[in-house]
Design an enzyme around this catalytic site. Structure first.
Site, PDB file in Angstrom:
ATOM      1  N   GLY A  19      23.596  63.004  43.173  1.00  0.00           N
ATOM      2  CA  GLY A  19      24.727  63.021  44.107  1.00  0.00           C
ATOM      3  C   GLY A  19      24.722  61.912  45.145  1.00  0.00           C
ATOM      4  N   ILE A  23      29.609  58.029  41.389  1.00  0.00           N
ATOM      5  CA  ILE A  23      30.581  59.093  41.065  1.00  0.00           C
ATOM      6  C   ILE A  23      30.112  60.423  41.664  1.00  0.00           C
ATOM      7  CG2 ILE A  23      31.965  60.150  39.227  1.00  0.00           C
ATOM      8  CD1 ILE A  23      31.122  57.778  37.417  1.00  0.00           C
ATOM      9  N   THR A 135      29.912  59.558  28.954  1.00  0.00           N
ATOM     10  CA  THR A 135      30.630  58.271  29.000  1.00  0.00           C
ATOM     11  C   THR A 135      31.328  57.970  27.679  1.00  0.00           C
ATOM     12  OG1 THR A 135      30.197  55.877  28.994  1.00  0.00           O
ATOM     13  CG2 THR A 135      28.349  57.274  28.469  1.00  0.00           C
ATOM     14  N   ASP A 136      32.389  57.186  27.754  1.00  0.00           N
ATOM     15  CA  ASP A 136      33.066  56.757  26.508  1.00  0.00           C
ATOM     16  C   ASP A 136      32.175  55.845  25.667  1.00  0.00           C
ATOM     17  OD1 ASP A 136      33.215  54.459  28.129  1.00  0.00           O
ATOM     18  OD2 ASP A 136      35.404  54.266  27.998  1.00  0.00           O
ATOM     19  N   GLU A 137      31.096  55.334  26.283  1.00  0.00           N
ATOM     20  CA  GLU A 137      30.252  54.389  25.548  1.00  0.00           C
ATOM     21  C   GLU A 137      29.504  55.042  24.389  1.00  0.00           C
ATOM     22  OE1 GLU A 137      28.234  51.412  27.820  1.00  0.00           O
ATOM     23  OE2 GLU A 137      29.590  51.651  29.508  1.00  0.00           O
ATOM     24  N   TYR A 159      21.344  52.124  26.641  1.00  0.00           N
ATOM     25  CA  TYR A 159      21.966  53.036  27.607  1.00  0.00           C
ATOM     26  C   TYR A 159      22.823  54.075  26.905  1.00  0.00           C
ATOM     27  CZ  TYR A 159      25.704  54.795  30.546  1.00  0.00           C
ATOM     28  OH  TYR A 159      26.618  55.627  31.148  1.00  0.00           O
ATOM     29  N   LYS A 163      22.575  58.270  26.487  1.00  0.00           N
ATOM     30  CA  LYS A 163      23.620  59.229  26.899  1.00  0.00           C
ATOM     31  C   LYS A 163      24.072  60.073  25.695  1.00  0.00           C
ATOM     32  CE  LYS A 163      25.316  59.662  30.448  1.00  0.00           C
ATOM     33  NZ  LYS A 163      24.902  60.569  31.562  1.00  0.00           N
ATOM     34  N   GLY A 285      24.884  42.632  21.580  1.00  0.00           N
ATOM     35  CA  GLY A 285      25.521  43.858  21.051  1.00  0.00           C
ATOM     36  C   GLY A 285      26.683  44.347  21.893  1.00  0.00           C
TER      37      GLY A 285
HETATM   38  P1  TYD Z   1      29.970  46.998  33.454  1.00  0.00           P
HETATM   39  O1  TYD Z   1      30.617  47.116  34.788  1.00  0.00           O
HETATM   40  O2  TYD Z   1      28.525  46.631  33.397  1.00  0.00           O
HETATM   41  O3  TYD Z   1      30.248  48.376  32.692  1.00  0.00           O
HETATM   42  P2  TYD Z   1      29.989  48.747  31.127  1.00  0.00           P
HETATM   43  O4  TYD Z   1      29.020  47.798  30.546  1.00  0.00           O
HETATM   44  O5  TYD Z   1      29.427  50.107  31.266  1.00  0.00           O
HETATM   45  O6  TYD Z   1      31.344  48.709  30.482  1.00  0.00           O
HETATM   46  O7  TYD Z   1      30.754  45.929  32.594  1.00  0.00           O
HETATM   47  C1  TYD Z   1      32.126  46.046  32.357  1.00  0.00           C
HETATM   48  C2  TYD Z   1      32.521  44.899  31.461  1.00  0.00           C
HETATM   49  O8  TYD Z   1      32.349  43.683  32.190  1.00  0.00           O
HETATM   50  C3  TYD Z   1      31.658  44.776  30.222  1.00  0.00           C
HETATM   51  O9  TYD Z   1      32.461  44.345  29.127  1.00  0.00           O
HETATM   52  C4  TYD Z   1      30.666  43.702  30.588  1.00  0.00           C
HETATM   53  C5  TYD Z   1      31.452  42.793  31.516  1.00  0.00           C
HETATM   54  N1  TYD Z   1      30.630  42.121  32.543  1.00  0.00           N
HETATM   55  C6  TYD Z   1      30.691  40.719  32.666  1.00  0.00           C
HETATM   56  O10 TYD Z   1      31.439  40.036  31.940  1.00  0.00           O
HETATM   57  N2  TYD Z   1      29.911  40.111  33.616  1.00  0.00           N
HETATM   58  C7  TYD Z   1      29.071  40.830  34.415  1.00  0.00           C
HETATM   59  O11 TYD Z   1      28.362  40.214  35.243  1.00  0.00           O
HETATM   60  C8  TYD Z   1      29.043  42.254  34.293  1.00  0.00           C
HETATM   61  C9  TYD Z   1      28.137  43.074  35.167  1.00  0.00           C
HETATM   62  C10 TYD Z   1      29.837  42.856  33.341  1.00  0.00           C
END
Ligand code: TYD
Length: 357
Positions: A19, A23, A135-137, A159, A163, A285
């Site tokens: 917490g 989020i 997460t949607d991931e 990651y 999850k 990836g």
């Molecule tokens: P992020 O905020 O790390 O969330 P997630 O990987 O969980 O989606 O990244 C969001 C998108 O932004 C992702 O496609 C990776 C890209 N990104 C960059 O291009 N540069 C950066 O420095 C970061 C942190 C993320």
């Protein structure tokens, strides 16, 4: 169990884990604001991303209690639950993909083993509902169409694999023990108090400081953006109205490429794409696209309310007005992480050359 039987569940004491994070802290504030009779116990390990300042306004609220501890620590968890809670909402997680690519140890320990410890303790103490924040991931890369809740999980980063493992453990507890488990799968979330390693707060704070923003690869990856308060409201709605054993997608239905977001941020901060964008090597990836179908959560009565442009400007304004919150976070360990992660990225704005590929 029908959904009707679970409608309007009344929760008196809720254990929220993680917490002090992004989020989770919004969720606790929402809970205390909208459910005046509730008591909240916040169990948080205070890792680098957990910040007491996120909830500093609650220090004098007698309905709120903070417990310092890790969800993988059975003794701490049993003590927190044994105090008598009727719901658990598990936000506690290592959440940054880039860090998981460097070392997934903490991701497995917290996200997988920690969730299992919580699930076991919830069963032991017959907690009436357990909501796992996911997460949607976990669906992996979605070149076209939308993920629905029953789709197979195809996580592609350490990651998201951790999850997905937690989701499967939670669902296994429902199948094996009839444990009252719910899962929400949120899309990319943004808003105030987000740790500045993530795309939006990293880029905003870099731009405020006249630094470049490091765009991975071609920047054409698509994420679905959800405002943090909408996400928190969705979790509360599923907690109170969802049917155990079910998964609910909480998406913003607001797909944007990273370059779109980058250009909006540049404009709002008065910087030019010609001088402030640096295309760096792609994330290994890297999932190109996430997209979720959110019919199920909408049928339950939730929908996001914040228009993206308004939410983004509110977020940018918050970072501009709260340098005292984020500036200390970007020094020390973070500065070391940043240097390592973005080795190839120049840290100062070049005077003449453009950054866009
Ligand atoms: P992020 O905020 O790390 O969330 P997630 O990987 O969980 O989606 O990244 C969001 C998108 O932004 C992702 O496609 C990776 C890209 N990104 C960059 O291009 N540069 C950066 O420095 C970061 C942190 C993320």
């Amino acid at each position: 169990m029908t959904s009707g039987a679970w409608a309007h569940a009344r929760i008196e004491r809720c254990l929220v884990t993680g917490g002090l994070g992004f989020i989770g802290s919004h969720f606790i504030r929402l809970l205390l604001r909208e459910r005046p009779d509730i008591e909240v116990i916040n169990l948080d390990a205070m890792t680098y991303a957990g910040n007491p300042l996120n909830l500093h306004d609650l220090e004098d609220d007698s309905r709120y209690r903070f417990v310092h501890g890790n969800i993988a620590d059975r003794t701490v968890v049993r003590a927190a639950i044994g105090a008598g809670v009727d719901a658990i909402v598990n936000f506690a997680a290592e959440s940054h993909v880039d860090r998981s690519l460097r070392d997934a140890t903490a991701f497995c320990a917290t996200n997988v083993c920690g969730t299992q410890v919580l699930l076991d303790a919830a069963r032991e103490y017959r907690v009436q509902r357990f909501l796992q924040v996911s997460t949607d991931e976990v669906y992996g890369d979605i070149p076209e169409g939308e993920s629905t809740e029953d789709d197979p999980l195809r996580p592609r980063s350490p990651y998201s694999a951790s999850k997905a493992a937690a989701d499967l453990l939670a669902l296994a507890h429902y199948e094996s023990y009839d444990a009252p488990v719910l899962i929400t799968r949120g899309s990319n979330t943004y808003g105030p108090y987000q740790y500045p390693e993530k795309l939006i707060p990293l880029f905003v704070t870099n731009l405020i400081d006249d630094q470049l923003v490091p765009v991975y690869g071609d920047g054409m990856q698509v994420r679905d953006w959800l405002y943090v308060e909408d996400h928190a409201r969705g979790i509360l709605h599923v907690l109170e109205h969802g049917e155990p054993g079910n998964v609910y997608n909480l998406g913003g239905n607001n797909p944007r490429t990273n370059l779109d977001i980058t250009h909006m941020l540049l404009k709002a901060c008065g910087r030019s794409p010609l001088t402030h964008v640096h295309h760096v090597g792609d994330r290994p990836g890297h999932d190109r696209r996430y997209a979720m179908n959110t019919e199920k959560a909408r049928a339950l009565g939730w929908e996001p309310g914040m228009p993206f442009v308004a939410g983004l400007h509110r977020t940018i304004d918050w970072y501009k007005a709260n340098e005292r919150w984020w500036r200390p976070l970007k020094s020390g360990d973070f500065a070391e992480y940043y240097a390592l992660q973005y080795q190839a990225a120049p840290v100062k704005v070049p005077i003449t050359t453009g950054g866009i590929a």
